[in-house]
Design a protein around this motif. Structure first.
Motif, PDB file in Angstrom:
ATOM      1  N   TYR A  14       0.976  -1.160  -0.020  1.00 39.84           N
ATOM      2  CA  TYR A  14      -0.015   0.084   0.140  1.00 39.84           C
ATOM      3  C   TYR A  14       0.934   1.132   0.050  1.00 39.84           C
ATOM      4  O   TYR A  14       1.873   1.180   0.653  1.00 39.84           O
ATOM      5  CB  TYR A  14      -0.930  -0.022   1.361  1.00 39.84           C
ATOM      6  CG  TYR A  14      -2.169  -1.062   1.224  1.00 39.84           C
ATOM      7  CD1 TYR A  14      -3.061  -0.508   0.602  1.00 39.84           C
ATOM      8  CD2 TYR A  14      -1.908  -2.122   1.712  1.00 39.84           C
ATOM      9  CE1 TYR A  14      -4.353  -1.402   0.318  1.00 39.84           C
ATOM     10  CE2 TYR A  14      -3.102  -3.026   1.622  1.00 39.84           C
ATOM     11  CZ  TYR A  14      -4.299  -2.646   1.050  1.00 39.84           C
ATOM     12  OH  TYR A  14      -5.301  -3.641   1.036  1.00 39.84           O
TER      13      TYR A  14
ATOM     14  N   GLU B 185       0.816   5.643   0.314  1.00 42.73           N
ATOM     15  CA  GLU B 185       0.107   6.636   0.422  1.00 42.73           C
ATOM     16  C   GLU B 185       0.139   7.710  -0.799  1.00 42.73           C
ATOM     17  O   GLU B 185       1.408   7.796  -1.389  1.00 42.73           O
ATOM     18  CB  GLU B 185       0.509   7.440   1.475  1.00 42.73           C
ATOM     19  CG  GLU B 185       0.362   6.831   3.015  1.00 42.73           C
ATOM     20  CD  GLU B 185      -1.152   6.426   3.436  1.00 42.73           C
ATOM     21  OE1 GLU B 185      -1.824   7.379   3.081  1.00 42.73           O
ATOM     22  OE2 GLU B 185      -1.358   5.543   4.072  1.00 42.73           O
TER      23      GLU B 185
ATOM     24  N   GLU C 106      -7.207   9.722  -3.738  1.00 43.11           N
ATOM     25  CA  GLU C 106      -7.502  10.221  -2.319  1.00 43.11           C
ATOM     26  C   GLU C 106      -7.283   9.586  -1.367  1.00 43.11           C
ATOM     27  O   GLU C 106      -7.218   9.551  -0.186  1.00 43.11           O
ATOM     28  CB  GLU C 106      -8.913  11.002  -2.221  1.00 43.11           C
ATOM     29  CG  GLU C 106      -9.069  12.029  -3.279  1.00 43.11           C
ATOM     30  CD  GLU C 106     -10.777  12.264  -3.425  1.00 43.11           C
ATOM     31  OE1 GLU C 106     -11.230  11.900  -2.329  1.00 43.11           O
ATOM     32  OE2 GLU C 106     -10.924  13.362  -4.103  1.00 43.11           O
ATOM     33  N   ARG C 107      -7.262   8.042  -1.651  1.00 42.91           N
ATOM     34  CA  ARG C 107      -7.034   6.965  -0.765  1.00 42.91           C
ATOM     35  C   ARG C 107      -5.510   6.430  -1.163  1.00 42.91           C
ATOM     36  O   ARG C 107      -5.079   6.407  -2.268  1.00 42.91           O
ATOM     37  CB  ARG C 107      -8.048   5.817  -0.681  1.00 42.91           C
ATOM     38  CG  ARG C 107      -9.508   6.568  -0.106  1.00 42.91           C
ATOM     39  CD  ARG C 107     -10.666   5.759  -0.332  1.00 42.91           C
ATOM     40  NE  ARG C 107     -11.932   6.290   0.054  1.00 42.91           N
ATOM     41  CZ  ARG C 107     -12.953   5.544   0.078  1.00 42.91           C
ATOM     42  NH1 ARG C 107     -13.003   4.472  -0.360  1.00 42.91           N
ATOM     43  NH2 ARG C 107     -14.217   6.172   0.218  1.00 42.91           N
ATOM     44  N   PRO C 108      -5.141   5.358  -0.315  1.00 34.13           N
ATOM     45  CA  PRO C 108      -4.014   4.661  -0.607  1.00 34.13           C
ATOM     46  C   PRO C 108      -4.087   3.961  -1.966  1.00 34.13           C
ATOM     47  O   PRO C 108      -5.035   3.365  -2.418  1.00 34.13           O
ATOM     48  CB  PRO C 108      -3.849   3.772   0.675  1.00 34.13           C
ATOM     49  CG  PRO C 108      -4.563   4.439   1.870  1.00 34.13           C
ATOM     50  CD  PRO C 108      -5.761   5.125   1.031  1.00 34.13           C
TER      51      PRO C 108
ATOM     52  N   ASP D  11      -6.151   2.525  -7.843  1.00 33.90           N
ATOM     53  CA  ASP D  11      -6.418   3.645  -7.031  1.00 33.90           C
ATOM     54  C   ASP D  11      -7.808   3.884  -7.216  1.00 33.90           C
ATOM     55  O   ASP D  11      -8.567   3.043  -7.696  1.00 33.90           O
ATOM     56  CB  ASP D  11      -5.795   5.153  -7.759  1.00 33.90           C
ATOM     57  CG  ASP D  11      -6.080   5.127  -9.169  1.00 33.90           C
ATOM     58  OD1 ASP D  11      -7.225   5.890  -9.283  1.00 33.90           O
ATOM     59  OD2 ASP D  11      -5.412   4.950  -9.868  1.00 33.90           O
ATOM     60  N   ASP D  12      -8.542   4.808  -6.460  1.00 32.12           N
ATOM     61  CA  ASP D  12      -9.754   5.201  -6.091  1.00 32.12           C
ATOM     62  C   ASP D  12     -10.389   5.899  -7.220  1.00 32.12           C
ATOM     63  O   ASP D  12     -11.544   6.247  -7.175  1.00 32.12           O
ATOM     64  CB  ASP D  12     -10.121   5.576  -4.948  1.00 32.12           C
ATOM     65  CG  ASP D  12      -9.692   7.043  -4.357  1.00 32.12           C
ATOM     66  OD1 ASP D  12      -8.515   7.369  -5.266  1.00 32.12           O
ATOM     67  OD2 ASP D  12      -9.784   7.565  -3.531  1.00 32.12           O
TER      68      ASP D  12
ATOM     69  N   THR E 203     -14.724   0.161  -7.294  1.00 36.76           N
ATOM     70  CA  THR E 203     -14.036   1.259  -6.217  1.00 36.76           C
ATOM     71  C   THR E 203     -12.940   2.195  -6.963  1.00 36.76           C
ATOM     72  O   THR E 203     -12.138   2.691  -6.231  1.00 36.76           O
ATOM     73  CB  THR E 203     -13.425   0.393  -5.108  1.00 36.76           C
ATOM     74  OG1 THR E 203     -12.467  -0.547  -5.792  1.00 36.76           O
ATOM     75  CG2 THR E 203     -14.630  -0.462  -4.610  1.00 36.76           C
TER      76      THR E 203
END
Length: 633
Positions: free
Chosen positions: A517, A519, A564-566, A583-584, A621
């Motif tokens: 993961y 960031e 915006e998320r890991p 990614d999201d 997602t």
């Protein structure tokens, strides 16, 4: 006025007066009868037909009966044919030797189909020829009977056999006039004497007398060919009534050929439709090997509603689909094609199996109230060695373990697609390495001779018996396994079309997977390069480090920009090296050509140039961008 005296007594009774009036007529009739009874010396006796005339009439009656019986038997034989060759063969076999000693059948090349406009020029091609053979030709000894048949090989039958292969019918020529007239003609008629040399080719001998009949073959709309019937000199020539026989044979043959051509076109359309509805080839996803089979219900019903599919998914997973639309028609195939396309679209959204079946159910209801189908949808994860299965009224799959044990998987049966208002349930099961999953349609296990559960048990036993042949440590080859499964069907034991999909689970070992993961920060691309370098060093792929680090850095940089998320980074090593970055953000990247003054926009260009394959998949997602590189070890 003088009155005549009358009295009642002077009148005669009415019956007496009538008797007096009829007496003269009776006397005249009696006299005429007596005169007729007297023999006249000038009258000659009538002896009736003689024995020769009676025998000739009886022979003519027998010939007419034989002719009618022959026409009936011949037309039945011609009508039994389904395709073009069978019909032409039926005409030849029915004609030789009963009606003629030789026959030549010419057909238009190419044959027009239905309302198609015939091509020009009008060309006839010799489709088939047949003749009465001499026993010497078959290795037999020549006897009195063979000596009697020897003239059939020379004059004129044998000379007709090497006839011209092609004949171009000249507009306004003698052959065109005979074909336009439709009626059969004798070979010695004025029209046939000019038409036969044109048909058979220059220099070919033409039989003399009534020993040849030229019969045009006219279908429903146009002339499609011609037939030449020939008799040898050892046989009585054709009679006028034989022209009617030839006309009957030609008419039935031409109509049969018309239907055969139409049937051939329909069969071709059906085959093409079925072929395009099914996968041309199966993908080769990582960690699983695939094989498939499809059998139509019968030669006369080549289109069905059964289908299978294998769809690669993000994360090296693969969706395995098999379904069955009710019926064996063009409509069933069309509905199957729409459901298969819908399943592929839903699979690319990475929806759970039960959600895919739910949307398929809604799509079937939109297609019509009577659109029913069964379907089984499974997702195999080679990393987790697990498989998730959802069922919509389909027969359960069978899992063949590496040791030879075969088991019917317990999955919720569910309701068929198209019922509406029902929920579908999914189960997650182990998928051990070396195991084989068999998905099939009910045509494999159900027929008029057995119910579906009996057929499933027979299938399980057949798989277990096949596995015993290769030993407990070796799984049977997939292609041979599919063929062996289909061999369990006996004659008359198949009432439905069959779709079969076999998946051999190889899996991916945990030591060949690296997962992290990251960031969504500026330092993420540098960390991704270091992690990728360490994984490649552990796998002994240091020589690929520079290229892989460059591509990983470009893809992670693009993901971090919008995430915006890991961000997830995964490397998988099999016979290839696969990198996946998730990614999201649902927006898929698009390759574009950067200008010389642009400071960005070159990342995907590099990925496209250096990677063997790459792509992007939208998920519920977000998305996954992946690329593959060939290993050099």
């Amino acid at each position: 006025m003088t009155e005549h005296p009358t009295s009642h007594e002077g009148r005669q009774p009415l019956a007496a007066r009538q008797q007096e009036r009829t007496r003269p007529r009776q006397q005249d009739a009696a006299a005429a009868a007596a005169a007729a009874a007297i023999p006249s010396p000038a009258a000659a006796p009538n002896p009736g037909p003689g024995p020769a005339a009676v025998a000739e009439a009886q022979a003519a009656t027998r010939r007419e009966g034989d002719r009618l019986r022959f026409v009936g038997a011949a037309t039945r034989r011609i009508a039994r044919g389904i395709d073009l060759d069978e019909i032409v063969l039926g005409l030849c076999r029915a004609s030789v030797p009963t009606f003629s000693d030789a026959i030549l059948v010419y057909l238009r090349d190419p044959l027009p189909v239905g309302d198609e406009r015939p091509v020009s020029p009008f060309v006839l091609r010799l489709r088939r020829s047949d003749r009465l053979r001499h026993p010497d030709e078959e290795g037999g000894e020549a006897g009195p009977e063979s000596e009697r048949l020897r003239p059939l090989l020379t004059d004129p039958t044998a000379d007709l056999m090497p006839a011209a292969e092609l004949c171009e019918v000249r507009a306004g020529g003698a052959l065109a006039e005979v074909l336009r007239g439709v009626r059969p003609v004798f070979g010695d008629s004025a029209a046939a004497r000019a038409a036969l040399p044109e048909l058979l080719g220059p220099g070919r001998p033409v039989p003399t007398g009534h020993r040849a009949i030229l019969a045009p073959l006219r279908g429903r709309r146009r002339v499609i060919g011609a037939a030449v019937f020939v008799r040898s000199t050892e046989r009585p020539p054709f009679e006028a009534s034989d022209l009617l026989v030839a006309a009957q044979l030609a008419t039935h043959t031409a109509l049969g050929i018309d239907k055969a051509v139409l049937y051939g076109r329909e069969a071709y359309i059906a085959d093409e439709l079925q072929r395009t509805m099914l996968p041309d080839s199966l993908p080769q996803p990582t960690g699983v090997r695939l094989a498939s089979r499809y059998l139509p219900a019968a030669e006369t019903a080549r289109v069905g509603g059964d289908w299978y599919d294998a769809i690669p998914l993000p994360g090296s997973r693969v969706a395995l689909v098999v379904g069955d639309v009710m019926g064996h028609s063009m409509t069933s195939a069309a509905i199957m094609g729409q459901l298969r396309t819908t399943a592929q679209t839903l699979a690319q959204l990475d929806l759970p199996p039960q959600e895919v079946l739910h949307h398929l159910d809604e799509q079937a209801q939109r297609l019509g109230s009577d659109r029913m189908a069964t379907c089984l949808y499974a997702v195999y994860d080679p990393v987790a060695h697990r498989i998730t299965i959802a069922n919509a009224g389909h027969p359960p799959p069978v899992l063949l373990h590496l040791g030879g044990r075969a088991e019917v998987l317990r999955v919720p049966p569910g309701a068929p697609i198209g019922v509406g208002g029902v929920d579908f349930e999914a189960v997650e099961l182990d998928a051990p390495a070396g195991a084989t999953l068999l998905l099939y349609t009910d045509g494999l296990v159900e027929s008029r001779l057995r119910d579906v559960w009996t057929g499933i048990e027979q299938l399980r036993e057949r798989l277990a018996a096949t596995a015993q042949l290769t030993g407990p440590d070796h799984a049977p080859p997939l292609e041979a396994l599919c063929d062996d499964v289909l061999d369990m069907l006996g004659p008359g034991d198949r009432d439905d079309d069959i779709a079969l999909l076999a998946a051999r689970f190889d899996g991916i070992a945990p030591s060949d997977v690296a997962y992290w993961y990251l960031e969504p920060e500026d330092a993420a691309p540098g960390r991704a390069r270091r992690l990728a370098r360490r994984a490649l060093a552990r796998w002994g792929l240091d020589e690929m480090s520079d290229e892989v680090e460059l591509l990983v850095s470009e893809v992670v940089t693009n993901a971090v920009r919008y995430a915006e998320r890991p961000v997830t980074l995964r490397l998988l090593r099999t016979d290839i090296l696969r990198c996946e970055v998730g990614d999201d953000s649902p927006q898929l990247p698009r390759q574009r050509r950067a200008r010389e003054t642009d400071e960005s926009g070159r990342g995907l260009f590099l990925v496209n140039r250096l990677a063997r394959r790459w792509g992007a998949t939208r998920l519920s997602t977000g998305k996954v961008v992946w690329f593959e590189m060939a290993t050099r070890s």
